[in-house]
Enzyme design. Structure first.
Site, PDB file in Angstrom:
ATOM      1  N   ASP A  46     -11.444  -6.932 -18.794  1.00 40.98           N
ATOM      2  CA  ASP A  46     -11.664  -8.119 -19.621  1.00 40.98           C
ATOM      3  C   ASP A  46     -10.327  -8.487 -20.258  1.00 40.98           C
ATOM      4  O   ASP A  46      -9.784  -7.719 -21.044  1.00 40.98           O
ATOM      5  CB  ASP A  46     -12.718  -7.771 -20.687  1.00 40.98           C
TER       6      ASP A  46
ATOM      7  N   HIS B  33       0.808  -1.224   0.000  1.00 36.79           N
ATOM      8  CA  HIS B  33       0.000   0.000   0.000  1.00 36.79           C
ATOM      9  C   HIS B  33       0.841   1.275   0.000  1.00 36.79           C
ATOM     10  O   HIS B  33       0.329   2.363  -0.243  1.00 36.79           O
ATOM     11  CB  HIS B  33      -0.962  -0.003   1.200  1.00 36.79           C
TER      12      HIS B  33
END
Ligand SMILES: *[C@@H]1O[C@H](CO)[C@@H](O)[C@H](O)[C@H]1NC(C)=O
Length: 447
Positions: A388, A164
């Protein structure tokens, strides 16, 4: 799940560790507050590609291309000792060391096992994420990004975790989107170079010094609470549920120009409902921590697409009594105010104060086992269903067990436009009471 097998583990490096050479990224107080946080874990469930798609080799080739652009994920954290004041400093060395890529298989699991009709999250899911119990500070030896592609009977789960201090959710998902585009198109040449956030804190010198004692690794989570059992559940808020909650909050607040957002209304509903069943005394203070994206709040603002960690967890505070008695609108207003208070000036004051007294890093997110805090991570604005890789869109998004405290809420957009999924981690008894609370469940639909 016993039959998950890791088939291979490898390191994927950028094809060319390019023109940028050994860029050093210096860490701000906003990054370093995450030093002892677990790597966030997220994942997407996909349908199964055709066997002739060559899933693993295409994912690895495209990942290698994506890491050329997103080179910070291929770097490592470097720790520098400062013996003169018994402190250490950190920076990210973009050295092209690479990201971890695991290929796994779980033949007995099917897509329907992930998607329980009541929204419950099967415990086997924890094995579908690539790393357990890695904290940001471990980035000195661990990759800053790890991915696990698990083939199940009729689908594929791509789980990942990342440091992070390198990136926040916004930057992570933009990397993921680029990766999916490269994989589906087979070409890695048509995207913009990365814009790093750079050092935006005038008057603060880097690297920041942190006392050695603050960088010692905290005790493992399990030892902190050996008996406590948390469970995960996905709550689905339809577009109608969200607009109802939003209207209710705004009506309660009257006709002022204040506007409670959808996320604030849903967050306030979760905050009030969870605390109501938390068994806390009425005078107890509770916190609702929300991740605020600072990019557009600074002056001058940073571009929305600028890469790095610009998420800052700020905390709305209310006693149990206030939360329960003052209503949804009031609770949402506390969240709205804390988000608005993250002005350029306040960000810079926070940073200047933070370096003068670096402490409490070891608490991480897991320090609070008291059940008085909810943490809202991720955002329905992250377009998770927009990824996708060339054989079909994702079916579902899930978070892994990292940073789990009771009260961790991970927000995703729902699959229907305008809806929100909230994956909540809660003590089992709190969850049971929540599910029996008509005032709570009237606004949620289990998927
Ligand atoms: C929540 O959404 C569902 C589906 O749209 C709906 O049936 C239900 O009535 C909604 N709840 C409220 C309080 O509007």
């Amino acid at each position: 799940m016993a039959d998950l097998v890791i088939i291979s583990s490898s390191i994927v490096r950028p094809v060319i560790n390019s023109q940028l050479g050994r860029t050093k990224i210096h860490l701000t107080p906003f990054d370093l507050t995450h030093l002892q946080y677990d790597y966030p874990q997220r994942g997407l469930l996909f349908p199964k590609p055709d066997p002739d798609f060559h899933l693993i080799s295409r994912l690895k080739t495209s990942l290698s291309l994506a890491l050329e652009t997103y080179f910070p994920f291929a770097g490592r954290l470097v720790k520098v000792e400062n013996p003169e004041d018994n402190s250490v400093s950190f920076f990210i060395d973009c050295d092209g060391s690479g990201a971890r890529f695991l290929h796994a298989e779980a033949k007995s699991v099917s897509v329907s096992d992930f998607l329980q009709p009541d929204g419950s999250v099967p415990s086997f899911i924890q094995h579908f994420f690539p790393a357990d119990d890695i904290k940001s500070s471990d980035g000195v030896s661990e990759p800053l990004l790890a991915l696990q592609v698990t083939e199940v009977k009729d689908g594929v789960f791509i789980g990942f975790c990342y440091n992070h201090m390198v990136a926040d959710g916004a930057s992570m998902w933009s990397f993921f989107h680029t990766w999916s585009k490269i994989c589906s198109s087979g070409s890695g040449s048509d995207h913009q170079p990365l814009i790093l956030k750079g050092w935006f804190l005038d008057g603060i010198d880097y690297p920041i010094h942190i006392l050695v004692s603050e960088t010692e690794r905290p005790q493992p989570r399990r030892e902190l609470s050996p008996v406590a059992v948390t469970k995960d559940r996905v709550f689905h808020f339809t577009k109608k549920n969200i607009s109802d909650l939003k209207a209710k909050a705004n009506t309660e607040l009257g006709s002022s120009e204040l506007k409670i957002s959808s996320v604030q209304a849903v967050s306030a509903h979760m905050w009030r409902s969870i605390i109501k069943h938390g068994g806390l005394s009425r005078e107890k203070q509770t916190h609702c921590k929300v991740a605020v994206d600072l990019r557009q709040r600074l002056n001058p603002p940073l571009g929305k697409e600028c890469f790095g960690n610009m998420a800052y967890l700020s905390s709305a505070i209310a006693t149990v009594e206030e939360l329960l008695d003052r209503g949804l609108g009031w609770a949402a207003l506390q969240i709205n105010k804390v988000v608005k208070s993250q002005t350029n000036e306040n960000c810079k004051t926070f940073a200047a104060d933070w370096i003068k007294n670096v402490k409490n890093l070891k608490l991480g997110v897991g320090g609070r086992v008291a059940g008085d805090t909810i943490v809202i991570a991720s955002s329905p604005r992250f377009e998770v269903y927009n990824n996708d890789f060339g054989w079909g869109k994702p079916i579902a998004a899930r978070a892994g067990p990292g940073n789990s405290i009771s009260g961790k809420l991970v927000f995703f957009p729902g699959i229907d436009e305008g809806s929100i999924d909230v994956q909540a981690t809660l003590w089992s008894d709190v969850l049971v009471n929540l599910l029996a609370d008509v005032e709570f469940v009237e606004y949620v639909t289990t998927v």
